[in-house]
Design an enzyme around this catalytic site. Structure first.
Site, PDB file in Angstrom:
ATOM      1  N   HIS A 327      90.270  26.317  36.765  1.00  0.00           N
ATOM      2  CA  HIS A 327      90.070  25.007  36.089  1.00  0.00           C
ATOM      3  C   HIS A 327      91.064  25.085  34.414  1.00  0.00           C
ATOM      4  O   HIS A 327      90.749  26.063  33.759  1.00  0.00           O
ATOM      5  CB  HIS A 327      88.406  24.648  35.746  1.00  0.00           C
ATOM      6  CG  HIS A 327      87.939  23.864  35.199  1.00  0.00           C
ATOM      7  ND1 HIS A 327      87.168  23.116  33.951  1.00  0.00           N
ATOM      8  CD2 HIS A 327      88.309  21.943  35.909  1.00  0.00           C
ATOM      9  CE1 HIS A 327      87.030  22.027  33.715  1.00  0.00           C
ATOM     10  NE2 HIS A 327      88.007  21.299  34.578  1.00  0.00           N
ATOM     11  N   SER A 328      91.410  24.238  33.854  1.00  0.00           N
ATOM     12  CA  SER A 328      91.532  24.505  32.550  1.00  0.00           C
ATOM     13  C   SER A 328      91.639  25.386  32.142  1.00  0.00           C
ATOM     14  O   SER A 328      93.066  25.297  33.008  1.00  0.00           O
ATOM     15  CB  SER A 328      90.040  24.125  31.440  1.00  0.00           C
ATOM     16  OG  SER A 328      90.518  24.164  30.048  1.00  0.00           O
ATOM     17  N   LEU A 329      91.713  25.204  31.456  1.00  0.00           N
ATOM     18  CA  LEU A 329      92.638  27.721  30.793  1.00  0.00           C
ATOM     19  C   LEU A 329      92.220  28.481  32.362  1.00  0.00           C
ATOM     20  O   LEU A 329      93.515  29.627  31.974  1.00  0.00           O
ATOM     21  CB  LEU A 329      91.889  28.015  29.545  1.00  0.00           C
ATOM     22  CG  LEU A 329      92.628  29.135  28.681  1.00  0.00           C
ATOM     23  CD1 LEU A 329      93.117  29.093  28.110  1.00  0.00           C
ATOM     24  CD2 LEU A 329      91.507  29.772  27.777  1.00  0.00           C
TER      25      LEU A 329
END
Length: 672
Positions: A327-329
């Site tokens: 998720h995300s980074l």
């Protein structure tokens, strides 16, 4: 009279209470007693002597993610760090003060209550009074009315006897009488394992919950999706379930002492905001620092390897595959790790078929080409003598080159070339090419200089949720991704995002930059498009039709008004009108506003290269009706919505089980 006697006899017949096992969850210093699933409770109940006679009997529960140490009455997390929970075999309950939830009595006092109840039922003697360990009074009035009185403080200091004063609380016998939500058990068979890596900060959703809690939600949604969409396969016992395990790197990064250093230089004003930034947003900057990037990639890789080994130890019969999700980074960290994995030479799909000798000769020729481009042709004989092919060259270290007698200057040139290209070279079709003249740049270009560890397995699929991979690649200088590029050890890649997610970026336009096309719309898990989207599409289509018809009518009127009325050309002009009308009617097909079904079908067939095995990569969720009112208001929620998104979970399950030849009960409209 006979029936009354039978009823009385039945009432006086004692039946032992059926126990159920609970564990205590402490949140913000508030205790909450949660029941185990029926199958876990039965497993604990069937354990010899419930662990009292043994040294320490350990029973795996919650799908093997928690162990219950029966003698200590403790529930311990297996794969991650978590506070130990108290476990209790429960038979008697009283209603709590604050939230009206039932709280179990201690096991010893429950036995006393059960004994008193048995005597009362057998002898039909009620109004029994019992005193609890905390000097509280419990009165058994009859089988359906049993109450618990709080002690009331008296003015004297002498040991006063407990009284029945105070607000009475309901007492219940047996879990079936307290309306507890007993969770469904999980299938024992695990078909696939997915590691989930979090993004910035310790909190992963809008409620500031940890990665463990968010992955628990994701897993629970997956179990309900399996029941709803894979019922046939479940009934035929073809499938069990998919296990999702969280991977936490934030705590390791912030235990390096960097927080203390940051605290020293942080300004005292707007304290909470600065603390929040230090704890979350700075993770992005840490990842772009070579020092802390190394800590992060080491933590993620070693944690996934550790979890994999531990999982195999606990599930020796597991034969399924492994996928990873970020998720995300977290998705960027995984992407960088995957681009730096080394594929085994025999599995390199870009190698040509042929005999070992031919392959070896071709490899040596490739190395000669590289040396020629580096203006180091005089060392070709050295590399040929060592039987050095392209694969071996990319595994070379400075020590190896030194041992081969390569001087420092040429050595540095070769090492620089290796580090810039590595094993995930994107110019795979026509051998090596210099980055100056090539439109494709190495996907690893601009990556932070770090020693990327190797994973102990080859992931089946990589899922990215709300991912900034596209943005980071662009910022690093990668403008285009070669359509023939694929991750060395992972053949599947899905980029899933919410339309209002401010952190998410697309991948496909970097592979096919000359063609404008929409991402794949993720089908709704109930098998239809959300109503407000259908309505919006319908209105858009209608307005386009109206606009085009109006423009067409005006154009024909203007042409007839400006045309000279010559009889000789009337017939031709009629044809011209027909052509003009036909042209106007055809125009909507070329308008970008309208997306007919045929165009959508073509969009799904766009060739987006080999990054996802020739299949589409970008998938967009359908926004909810309330979210469409204000995109900005729901932007943050859009970035944190994936953990409870049925549509996201269903795509993950569909793609995982498709690799095993198992499909949904009914294909969803619009899905690939």
């Amino acid at each position: 009279a006979a029936s009354e006697a039978a009823e009385l006899d039945a009432a006086n017949r004692y039946e032992a209470v059926v126990p159920h096992w609970f564990y205590c969850k402490v949140t913000d210093s508030r205790e909450r007693w949660i029941p185990f699933s029926t199958q876990d409770s039965e497993r604990l109940e069937e354990a010899p002597g419930q662990g009292r006679d043994k040294e320490d009997l350990v029973v795996p529960t919650s799908g093997g993610r928690y162990d219950v140490h029966l003698k200590k009455r403790q529930r311990v997390a297996v794969y991650w760090e978590e506070e130990v929970s108290e476990v209790r075999r429960c038979t008697w309950f009283y209603k709590g003060d604050k939230d009206n939830k039932y709280i179990p009595y201690s096991e010893t006092f429950s036995e006393e209550l059960e004994e008193a109840y048995m005597i009362a039922v057998t002898l039909d003697e009620w109004k029994k009074k019992l005193e609890s360990p905390s000097r509280e009074i419990i009165i058994l009035h009859n089988p359906k009315l049993m109450v618990h009185y709080h002690p009331v403080a008296t003015s004297d200091d002498w040991g006063s006897t407990p009284t029945e004063q105070g607000r009475p609380r309901t007492v219940k016998r047996g879990v079936e009488n307290i309306a507890a939500e007993i969770p469904n058990g999980e299938p024992l068979q695990i078909d696939h394992l997915v590691f989930v890596v979090h993004g910035i900060g310790p909190a992963c959703d809008i409620r500031f919950r940890s990665i463990v809690q968010c992955v628990n939600d994701f897993r629970n949604v997956s179990l309900s999706m399996l029941q709803a969409h894979f019922k046939k396969a479940q009934e035929q016992q073809q499938i069990g379930r998919v296990e999702f395990l969280p991977v936490n790197w934030h705590s390791s990064l912030h235990s390096t002492g960097v927080d203390v250093d940051l605290e020293r230089i942080t300004l005292p004003s707007i304290n909470r905001l600065r603390h929040f930034i230090n704890d979350t947003i700075l993770d992005v900057f840490f990842y772009n620092s070579s020092t802390y990037c190394q800590t992060i990639v080491d933590t993620v890789a070693s944690e996934m390897n550790r979890l994999y080994q531990l999982f195999l130890q606990r599930n020796p019969l597991f034969k399924g595959g492994v996928s990873i999700a970020g998720h995300s980074l977290g998705s960027l960290i995984l992407f960088d790790l995957l681009t730096n994995q080394k594929a085994a030479p025999e599995e390199d799909e870009h190698s040509e078929e042929g005999s070992r000798t031919t392959s070896s000769n071709r490899g040596i020729e490739e190395v000669k080409e590289i040396l020629k481009k580096l203006e180091l042709s005089e060392y070709c004989d050295v590399f040929e003598k060592e039987k050095m092919d392209r694969q071996a060259l990319f595994l070379c270290t400075e020590k190896n080159l030194k041992e081969m007698g390569i001087p420092l200057g040429p050595r540095m040139k070769i090492l620089h070339y290796i580090s810039s290209k590595t094993e995930m070279q994107v110019c795979l079709l026509h051998g090596m090419c210099s980055s100056r003249n090539c439109q494709y740049r190495d996907v690893g270009l601009g990556q932070v200089s770090a020693n990327y560890p190797q994973l102990n397995y080859k992931p089946t699929i990589f899922f990215a949720f709300g991912s900034p991979i596209g943005m980071f690649l662009t910022v690093r200088g990668v403008k285009r991704i070669n359509p023939n590029y694929s991750l060395p050890t992972c053949k599947g890649f899905f980029n899933i995002f919410h339309p209002f997610d401010p952190v998410a970026y697309r991948i496909e336009p970097m592979i096919v930059p000359d063609l404008e096309f929409e991402p794949m719309l993720l089908p709704h898990h109930k098998g239809r498009k959300r109503m407000h989207l259908e309505l919006k599409e319908g209105l858009t289509r209608m307005s386009v039709d109206l606009k085009n018809n109006l423009l067409g009518s005006l154009r024909v009127a203007w042409q007839s008004f400006t045309r000279a009325p010559l009889p000789a050309v009337e017939a031709a002009s009629t044809d011209a009108e027909a052509e003009a009308e036909a042209g106007v009617e055809k125009q909507p097909d070329t308008k970008p506003d309208e997306t007919p079904a045929a165009v959508k079908e073509e969009a799904s067939l766009v060739n987006v290269g080999r990054l996802n095995g020739g299949n589409r990569i970008d998938y967009v969720l359908q926004e909810k009706p309330i979210e469409s009112f204000n995109e900005y208001l729901f932007a943050l929620q859009g970035h944190l919505c994936y953990w409870e998104s049925e549509d996201t979970v269903l795509l993950v399950l569909k793609e995982i089980y498709q690799t095993q030849g198992i499909t949904l009960d009914q294909p969803l409209p619009g899905s690939q």
